[in-house]
Enzyme design. Structure first.
Site, PDB file in Angstrom:
ATOM      1  CB  CYS A  68       1.683   8.243  24.817  1.00 14.33           C
ATOM      2  SG  CYS A  68       2.520   6.681  25.334  1.00 14.33           S
ATOM      3  CG  HIS A 124       1.516   8.834  29.950  1.00 13.28           C
ATOM      4  ND1 HIS A 124       0.110   8.221  29.840  1.00 13.28           N
ATOM      5  CD2 HIS A 124       1.736   8.079  28.684  1.00 13.28           C
ATOM      6  CE1 HIS A 124      -0.008   6.885  28.816  1.00 13.28           C
ATOM      7  NE2 HIS A 124       1.229   7.047  28.120  1.00 13.28           N
ATOM      8  CD  GLU A 125       5.059   8.410  26.630  1.00  9.87           C
ATOM      9  OE1 GLU A 125       5.802   8.107  26.075  1.00  9.87           O
ATOM     10  OE2 GLU A 125       4.083   9.299  25.526  1.00  9.87           O
ATOM     11  CG  HIS A 161       5.289   3.811  28.408  1.00 10.15           C
ATOM     12  ND1 HIS A 161       3.906   2.560  28.628  1.00 10.15           N
ATOM     13  CD2 HIS A 161       4.182   4.453  27.643  1.00 10.15           C
ATOM     14  CE1 HIS A 161       2.693   3.122  28.043  1.00 10.15           C
ATOM     15  NE2 HIS A 161       2.757   4.588  27.781  1.00 10.15           N
ATOM     16  CG  HIS A 191      -0.697   2.839  26.586  1.00 12.42           C
ATOM     17  ND1 HIS A 191      -0.964   2.890  25.300  1.00 12.42           N
ATOM     18  CD2 HIS A 191      -0.906   3.591  27.599  1.00 12.42           C
ATOM     19  CE1 HIS A 191      -0.181   3.926  25.002  1.00 12.42           C
ATOM     20  NE2 HIS A 191       0.162   4.560  26.258  1.00 12.42           N
TER      21      HIS A 191
END
Length: 467
Positions: free
Chosen positions: A77, A220-221, A224, A230
C-alpha cells in the site's frame, strides 16, 4: 521478534552501496520514516531503517541486508506507515508528510456513499464493481456502517490512475505501490476518504501470479478510508504488504470498533432498547445527532420515549396485565401518552385501575392476589396479603394499592436488578443496586432509569466489545 546482534546501531549507513542507499532513501521518504530535510547518512537515517524493519517484523539492525531490500521492493500500500517520527537527539518530529495521514478522524454519519469514477480495463468491469461492493461489506460486517454506491456527490471517490494524478502522491509504475487511500474528514480536504488504485498494475480477480487481486487491495485501502492506520501485526488486513487477509482480523476489528464506538453505541440502542436491527436512515440520523453536540443522555431519551418504544411498552402491558392484544385505538392512546413523558409505572397503575382489570378481579382479595402474581411474580405471603386487605377495608383505593406495589422496595429492587442484567450483562453491586432502587421508589420513570443505564460509560464501553 528479537533483534539479532550487529554493528553499532548509532553509526550511519556509510557501508551501504549507492543502489541500496537510493532504494532505502526512496522507500523511507515515501512511507513516512524519513523527512526530506534529514539525510539518510545520519543517525536519524539509520533509526529510520530500523523503524521500517520493525514494521516488517525484521531484525532491527539498521543495515540494508537482503531481507530489508526485499521489503523495500515488495508490493504494498502507498499509504505512509509512520506519522510524527521523532529525532532521537532533538525530540522533534522528523516527518513532514501531508496532513491527510494524521490519525484519529472518523465519519460523522453512518450511511457513507461512494462513487466509482472509473474502472480498470484489465477484467470485467461488472465484476470489479461487485468486488468493490464486497470489500465495503467486509467492513460493514465489523462495524455498523452502511455503504451505498451513488452517481451523485459522494463521501468517497474511487478511481484508477497512473503516475501523478493530482493528489500529491504519484504512483510509481508497475510494482511496489499498488494503491493508496485517505483518512476521513477533516483530513485530506476534498480527498478525504478517497481510494486510488495504480492503473499501471495488472488487476485481477483472485490472489495468483501475474497480477494483483483487486478485492484484497480494496479491503485494505478501505480500512484507511475509515480511519485505520497501518499495523505491524502479522496476518492483519491493515498490514501494508500485499497480500493481506481479506477478512479483518482481531487487530483490525478492535481498531475500527474503537474508532466507530459512537456508531456502535447508537446501533446497540436499536438492539437492546427496541429489540431489532437498526434501519439505515434511523442510525444515520442518531449518529449525526451524536456528532452535532447531542449528549448520550439526549439520544438515549430519544429512543426510550420514541413512539416505537412506547408502543412496545404499551403492547407488553396489554398482554401482561389484560391477557390480550391491544386494540388500535387503545394502543395509539397509550403509545402517545408514554411518548409524551408518562412513566411506564404510571401506565401500569392505570391499567390495574381500569374498568377492564376490575372486571377480571371484582373482589378485593382476588385483586390483591393478582398484584402479587403479576407484579412480584410470586404468591402472596400471609402477612403482606393481610396488610393490603386491611388497607382496602379501611378505604384505600385500587389505584393507591396498585401504586403501593409498583413503588414497593421489592418491585423496584427487582426492576433495578433487571436493568443491570439486561443492559450491563451482570449482577448489580450492592451500592448501585440500592441507589437505583431508592430512585425508583421515589418515582423515577422507568424510561429515565433505562436512559441512565444505556447512557452510562460502562454500557458505552461494553457494547464496543459486544458488537
Amino acid at each position: 521478534m528479537t533483534a539479532r546482534s550487529g554493528p553499532d546501531p548509532n553509526r550511519s549507513l556509510v557501508g551501504a552501496s549507492a543502489s541500496d542507499a537510493k532504494l532505502a532513501e526512496n522507500y523511507l521518504r515515501a512511507f513516512g520514516y524519513l523527512p526530506e530535510d534529514v539525510p539518510l547518512q545520519s543517525d536519524s537515517g539509520r533509526a529510520a531503517v530500523r523503524a521500517s524493519q520493525a514494521m516488517a517484523l525484521l531484525a532491527t539492525t539498521g543495515d540494508i541486508d537482503e531481507a530489508t531490500r526485499t521489503v523495500f521492493e515488495q508490493p504494498r500500500c502507498g499509504f505512509p506507515d509512520r506519522q510524527g517520527v521523532e529525532d532521537p537527539r532533538s525530540g522533534k518530529s522528523l516527518t513532514s508528510v501531508a496532513e491527510f495521514v494524521a490519525f484519529g478522524t472518523v465519519w460523522d454519519h453512518a450511511v457513507i456513499t461512494y462513487r466509482i469514477n472509473n474502472l480498470s480495463p484489465d477484467f470485467d468491469q461488472n465484476r470489479q464493481r461487485a468486488l468493490i461492493r464486497a470489500a465495503w461489506e467486509r467492513w460493514a460486517a465489523v462495524v455498523p456502517l452502511v455503504f451505498q454506491e451513488t452517481t451523485g456527490a459522494p463521501d468517497i471517490e474511487i478511481r484508477f490512475a497512473r503516475g501523478s494524478h493530482g493528489d500529491g502522491s504519484p504512483f510509481d509504475g508497475p510494482g511496489n505501490i499498488l494503491a493508496h487511500a485517505f483518512f476521513p474528514p477533516p483530513n485530506g480536504g476534498s480527498l478525504a476518504g478517497d481510494a486510488h488504485f495504480d492503473e499501471d498494475e495488472q488487476w485481477q480477480d483472485g490472489v495468483r501470479p501475474g497480477g494483483f487481486d483487486l478485492f484484497n487491495v480494496a479491503v485494505h485501502e478501505f480500512g484507511h478510508s475509515l480511519g485505520l492506520n497501518h499495523t505491524s501485526v502479522p496476518n492483519s488486513t491493515m498490514n501494508p504488504f500485499y497480500p493481506v487477509p481479506s477478512t479483518p482480523a482481531a487487530d483490525d476489528r478492535e481498531g475500527v470498533r474503537q474508532i466507530y464506538r459512537r456508531h456502535i453505541w447508537a446501533a446497540s440502542l436499536y438492539r437492546d432498547v427496541l429489540g431489532r436491527r437498526f434501519d439505515d436512515g434511523g442510525l444515520d440520523f442518531w449518529v449525526r445527532k451524536l456528532f452535532s453536540n447531542s449528549s448520550p443522555e439526549q439520544v438515549a431519551r430519544g429512543f426510550l420515549y420514541s413512539l416505537e418504544n412506547s408502543g412496545r411498552i404499551a403492547t407488553d402491558l396489554y398482554f401482561t396485565l389484560l391477557d390480550r392484544a391491544p386494540e388500535p385505538a387503545g394502543l395509539d392512546h397509550w403509545r402517545t401518552q408514554l411518548a409524551g413523558g408518562l412513566g411506564r409505572q404510571s401506565a401500569i397503575v392505570a391499567f390495574l385501575d381500569s374498568a377492564e382489570y376490575r372486571g377480571k378481579y371484582p373482589a378485593d382479595d382476588a385483586f390483591i392476589d393478582s398484584l402479587y402474581r403479576r407484579l412480584l411474580r410470586r404468591p402472596p405471603d400471609a402477612g403482606g396479603y393481610r396488610y393490603w386487605k386491611d388497607m382496602m377495608k379501611g378505604g384505600m383505593s385500587r389505584y393507591e394499592v396498585a401504586r403501593g406495589f409498583v413503588l414497593s422496595d421489592e418491585y423496584c429492587r427487582a426492576y433495578a436488578r433487571g436493568l443491570y442484567r439486561n443492559y450491563l450483562r451482570r449482577e448489580p453491586e450492592q451500592a448501585g443496586w440500592d441507589g437505583w432502587t431508592g430512585r425508583l421508589k421515589a418515582g423515577l420513570n422507568h424510561q429515565d432509569a433505562e436512559t441512565g443505564f444505556v447512557a452510562s460509560p460502562e454500557y458505552q464501553n461494553a457494547v464496543v466489545s459486544w458488537w
